[in-house]
Scaffold this active site. Structure first.
Site, PDB file in Angstrom:
ATOM      1  N   GLU A 103       0.811  -1.225   0.000  1.00 21.55           N
ATOM      2  CA  GLU A 103       0.000   0.000   0.000  1.00 21.55           C
ATOM      3  C   GLU A 103       0.844   1.275   0.000  1.00 21.55           C
ATOM      4  O   GLU A 103       0.455   2.271  -0.605  1.00 21.55           O
ATOM      5  CB  GLU A 103      -0.963   0.022   1.200  1.00 21.55           C
ATOM      6  CG  GLU A 103      -0.302  -0.264   2.527  1.00 21.55           C
ATOM      7  CD  GLU A 103      -0.917   0.518   3.697  1.00 21.55           C
ATOM      8  OE1 GLU A 103      -0.581   0.185   4.832  1.00 21.55           O
ATOM      9  OE2 GLU A 103      -1.694   1.460   3.468  1.00 21.55           O
ATOM     10  N   THR A 125       2.841  -8.303  -0.802  1.00 20.46           N
ATOM     11  CA  THR A 125       2.905  -8.189   0.663  1.00 20.46           C
ATOM     12  C   THR A 125       2.459  -9.497   1.294  1.00 20.46           C
ATOM     13  O   THR A 125       1.489 -10.112   0.830  1.00 20.46           O
ATOM     14  CB  THR A 125       2.046  -7.046   1.263  1.00 20.46           C
ATOM     15  OG1 THR A 125       1.951  -7.241   2.681  1.00 20.46           O
ATOM     16  CG2 THR A 125       0.631  -6.979   0.715  1.00 20.46           C
ATOM     17  N   ASP A 127       1.062  -9.525   3.961  1.00 19.95           N
ATOM     18  CA  ASP A 127      -0.143  -9.192   4.738  1.00 19.95           C
ATOM     19  C   ASP A 127      -1.443  -9.434   3.961  1.00 19.95           C
ATOM     20  O   ASP A 127      -2.515  -9.524   4.569  1.00 19.95           O
ATOM     21  CB  ASP A 127      -0.115  -7.721   5.178  1.00 19.95           C
ATOM     22  CG  ASP A 127       1.118  -7.386   5.996  1.00 19.95           C
ATOM     23  OD1 ASP A 127       1.747  -8.318   6.529  1.00 19.95           O
ATOM     24  OD2 ASP A 127       1.458  -6.188   6.089  1.00 19.95           O
ATOM     25  N   ARG A 162       1.083 -27.120  28.105  1.00 16.51           N
ATOM     26  CA  ARG A 162       1.179 -25.664  28.214  1.00 16.51           C
ATOM     27  C   ARG A 162       0.307 -25.012  27.160  1.00 16.51           C
ATOM     28  O   ARG A 162       0.005 -25.622  26.134  1.00 16.51           O
ATOM     29  CB  ARG A 162       2.589 -25.197  27.849  1.00 16.51           C
ATOM     30  CG  ARG A 162       3.660 -25.542  28.799  1.00 16.51           C
ATOM     31  CD  ARG A 162       4.995 -25.212  28.129  1.00 16.51           C
ATOM     32  NE  ARG A 162       6.095 -25.369  29.052  1.00 16.51           N
ATOM     33  CZ  ARG A 162       7.328 -25.684  28.680  1.00 16.51           C
ATOM     34  NH1 ARG A 162       7.612 -25.907  27.401  1.00 16.51           N
ATOM     35  NH2 ARG A 162       8.274 -25.780  29.577  1.00 16.51           N
ATOM     36  N   GLY A 170       1.146  -9.250   9.919  1.00 13.53           N
ATOM     37  CA  GLY A 170      -0.056  -8.919   9.152  1.00 13.53           C
ATOM     38  C   GLY A 170      -0.500  -7.483   9.341  1.00 13.53           C
ATOM     39  O   GLY A 170      -1.498  -7.056   8.764  1.00 13.53           O
ATOM     40  N   ARG A 265       3.540 -20.114  27.002  1.00 13.82           N
ATOM     41  CA  ARG A 265       4.755 -19.642  26.324  1.00 13.82           C
ATOM     42  C   ARG A 265       4.370 -18.943  25.022  1.00 13.82           C
ATOM     43  O   ARG A 265       3.308 -19.221  24.453  1.00 13.82           O
ATOM     44  CB  ARG A 265       5.688 -20.819  26.003  1.00 13.82           C
ATOM     45  CG  ARG A 265       6.209 -21.538  27.217  1.00 13.82           C
ATOM     46  CD  ARG A 265       7.194 -20.673  27.979  1.00 13.82           C
ATOM     47  NE  ARG A 265       7.619 -21.344  29.197  1.00 13.82           N
ATOM     48  CZ  ARG A 265       8.687 -22.147  29.280  1.00 13.82           C
ATOM     49  NH1 ARG A 265       9.416 -22.380  28.209  1.00 13.82           N
ATOM     50  NH2 ARG A 265       9.002 -22.715  30.420  1.00 13.82           N
ATOM     51  N   GLN A 273       8.589 -15.228   8.571  1.00 19.10           N
ATOM     52  CA  GLN A 273       7.452 -15.306   7.647  1.00 19.10           C
ATOM     53  C   GLN A 273       7.743 -14.647   6.305  1.00 19.10           C
ATOM     54  O   GLN A 273       7.021 -14.842   5.336  1.00 19.10           O
ATOM     55  CB  GLN A 273       6.218 -14.635   8.279  1.00 19.10           C
ATOM     56  CG  GLN A 273       5.702 -15.369   9.486  1.00 19.10           C
ATOM     57  CD  GLN A 273       4.862 -14.466  10.388  1.00 19.10           C
ATOM     58  OE1 GLN A 273       3.645 -14.497  10.348  1.00 19.10           O
ATOM     59  NE2 GLN A 273       5.516 -13.664  11.203  1.00 19.10           N
TER      60      GLN A 273
HETATM   61  O1  F6P Z   1       4.002  -5.362   5.763  1.00 22.73           O
HETATM   62  C1  F6P Z   1       4.776  -6.487   5.973  1.00 22.73           C
HETATM   63  C2  F6P Z   1       5.234  -6.565   7.406  1.00 22.73           C
HETATM   64  O2  F6P Z   1       5.996  -7.751   7.566  1.00 22.73           O
HETATM   65  C3  F6P Z   1       4.121  -6.486   8.459  1.00 22.73           C
HETATM   66  O3  F6P Z   1       3.430  -7.699   8.597  1.00 22.73           O
HETATM   67  C4  F6P Z   1       4.909  -6.072   9.664  1.00 22.73           C
HETATM   68  O4  F6P Z   1       4.103  -5.389  10.607  1.00 22.73           O
HETATM   69  C5  F6P Z   1       5.942  -5.141   9.086  1.00 22.73           C
HETATM   70  O5  F6P Z   1       6.079  -5.476   7.728  1.00 22.73           O
HETATM   71  C6  F6P Z   1       7.288  -5.246   9.752  1.00 22.73           C
HETATM   72  O6  F6P Z   1       8.092  -4.273   9.220  1.00 22.73           O
HETATM   73  P1  F6P Z   1       9.690  -4.257   9.344  1.00 22.73           P
HETATM   74  O7  F6P Z   1      10.228  -5.338   8.468  1.00 22.73           O
HETATM   75  O8  F6P Z   1      10.078  -2.919   8.863  1.00 22.73           O
HETATM   76  O9  F6P Z   1      10.010  -4.524  10.774  1.00 22.73           O
END
Ligand code: F6P
Length: 341
Positions: A103, A125, A127, A162, A170, A265, A273
Site C-alpha cells: 500500500e 505483501t 499481509d 502448556r 499482518g 509460552r 514469515q
Molecule cells: O508489511 C509487511 C510486514 O511484515 C508487516 O506484517 C509487519 O508489521 C511489518 O512489515 C514489519 O516491518 P519491518 O520489516 O520494517 O520490521
C-alpha cells in the site's frame, strides 16, 4: 523503450520471480531495455541503479528477498522528492516504471501516476491487505511458514501441557492469522478486525485443558483486547507513519497464565514469515503479475495495478487499489466459530 523496476516496502518471497518475469518477457518479446532502481523509491530519488538484463535475472526464481533491495523511503515526504524522482527518471532515460510493492510503495506510485508519471504497479505483501486483488504474492509462503510452525508447536505444547501463543505478522489485517490458524488447527485465532474478550479467550483455553489437550492460540500482531490498546515496540514511526507492532503475544501469554494457572509460552514468528524461498503458488502468481505488468507497459496502460480476480489477472486503477485496506470480513471470521475453544 527503457523500463525502470523497483521493489519497495517490506520484502516478501516472490519479488525476484516478478523481476525475472518482467525482464524475460520485456527483453524477449518486446525488445525493451531495463534499469533496476535500488532500495525502493530511494533508487529513483537518489539515482541508485543496478544493471538489469536477462543474465542478471538468471537463477533468481526460487530465491527469497529481492535482488534490487528494498526500503520504506517515501519520496513524497522529502522536500523536492518528486522533482528529484522525475529528474532521475529523465537522466536515466527511463520511459516507464514498474513499482512492485504494498500500500505504501503503490500509494506513492498512485500519486505520481495522477501527476503524469508513467508507472504500473504490482501488488506484493505477506499481509494480503491490498484492495482490488484477491491475493498478493508473498502471502501464501508466509501462511505456509506459519502453518508449519503451528504444527510443530502443537506437539511440544501437548508434551508439557502448556498454552502456546503464536504471534504472526499482518499489521492491521488478520489474513495470515486466520489462514494459518485454520490450516494449523489453532484453538483460538485473534485478528485485528475483531477486538477480543480476554474472559472468552481464557474460557476457550481452559476448555481445551479440560479435555486434556494443550491449546494453541494464534494472535495477529495487530490484535487488540476489547477496550485496550494495540501493543507496539516503541513510539517510532516509519516514513509512511506506521508504528512497529509486536508484543501482544507476550502480553497475552502472561494474562492467560495468570488467569488459567497453566503455564503459557510465546513464539513470535516475525521475519521468518518473510524470508526464504517462495511457495509454488507465489512463484506462479508473481510470474503472472510480471508478465501482465510488462504487457501493460507495452500498451501504455499506466496508473494501473495488476490484480488477481478469481483466476484472471486484471488491471485496476492504482488509486482504487491503494484506498483503504482489505481486511477480514466479520462473516468470514465467524465461519470458523466451531473450532474455537
Ligand atoms: O508489511 C509487511 C510486514 O511484515 C508487516 O506484517 C509487519 O508489521 C511489518 O512489515 C514489519 O516491518 P519491518 O520489516 O520494517 O520490521
Amino acid at each position: 523503450m527503457r523500463v525502470g523496476v523497483l521493489t519497495g516496502g517490506g520484502d516478501c518471497p516472490g519479488l525476484n520471480a516478478v523481476i525475472r518475469s518482467i525482464v524475460r518477457k520485456g527483453v524477449q518479446t518486446y525488445g525493451f531495455e531495463f534499469t533496476g532502481f535500488r532500495d525502493g523509491w530511494r533508487g529513483p530519488l537518489e539515482g541508485r541503479t543496478v544493471p538489469l538484463d536477462v543474465p542478471a535475472v538468471r537463477g533468481i526464481l526460487p530465491r527469497g528477498g529481492t535482488i534490487l533491495g528494498s526500503s520504506r523511503t517515501n519520496p513524497l515526504q522529502i522536500p523536492d522528492g518528486e522533482r528529484r524522482v522525475r529528474e532521475n527518471l529523465t537522466a536515466y532515460e527511463v520511459d516507464a516504471l514498474i513499482a512492485i510493492g504494498g500500500e505504501d510503495t503503490l500509494g506513492v506510485a498512485a500519486s505520481l501516476a495522477e501527476r503524469g508519471v508513467r508507472v504500473v504497479g504490482v501488488p506484493k505483501t505477506i499481509d494480503n491487505d491490498l484492495n482490488g486483488t484477491d491475493y498478493t504474492f508473498g502471502f501464501d509462503t508466509a501462511v505456509n511458514i506459519a502453518t508449519e510452525a503451528i504444527d510443530r508447536l502443537h506437539t511440544t505444547a501437548e508434551s508439557h501441557m502448556r498454552t502456546l501463543v503464536v504471534e504472526v505478522m499482518g499489521r492491521h489485517a488478520g489474513w495470515i492469522a486466520l489462514h494459518s490458524g485454520i490450516a494449523g488447527g489453532a484453538n483460538v485465532i485473534l485478528i485485528p478486525e475483531q477486538p477480543f474478550d480476554l474472559d472468552q479467550v481464557s474460557a476457550w483455553v481452559e476448555s481445551r485443558f479440560r479435555i486434556s489437550y494443550a491449546p494453541v492460540v494464534v494472535v495477529a500482531e495487530g490484535a487488540v483486547p476489547a477496550g485496550g490498546r494495540m501493543v507496539t515496540q516503541d513510539d517510532s514511526r516509519d516514513a509512511f507513519g506506521h508504528v512497529r507492532l509486536s508484543g501482544i503475544g507476550e502480553w497475552l501469554a502472561h494474562e492467560l497464565e495468570c488467569r488459567t494457572g497453566h503455564e503459557a509460552r510465546t513464539m513470535v514468528l516475525g521475519h521468518l514469515q518473510r524470508g526464504g524461498t517462495p511457495s509454488a503458488f507465489d512463484r506462479w502468481l508473481a510470474t503472472r503479475f510480471g508478465l501482465h505488468a510488462i504487457d501493460a507497459v507495452k500498451e501504455g496502460d499506466f496508473g494501473k495495478m495488476m490484480a488477481l480476480r478469481g483466476t484472471e489477472i486484471v488491471r485496476v486503477p492504482l488509486s482504487e487499489a491503494t484506498q483503504g485496506l482489505k481486511t477480514v470480513d466479520p462473516s468470514l471470521y465467524a465461519e470458523f466459530d466451531v473450532f474455537f475453544g
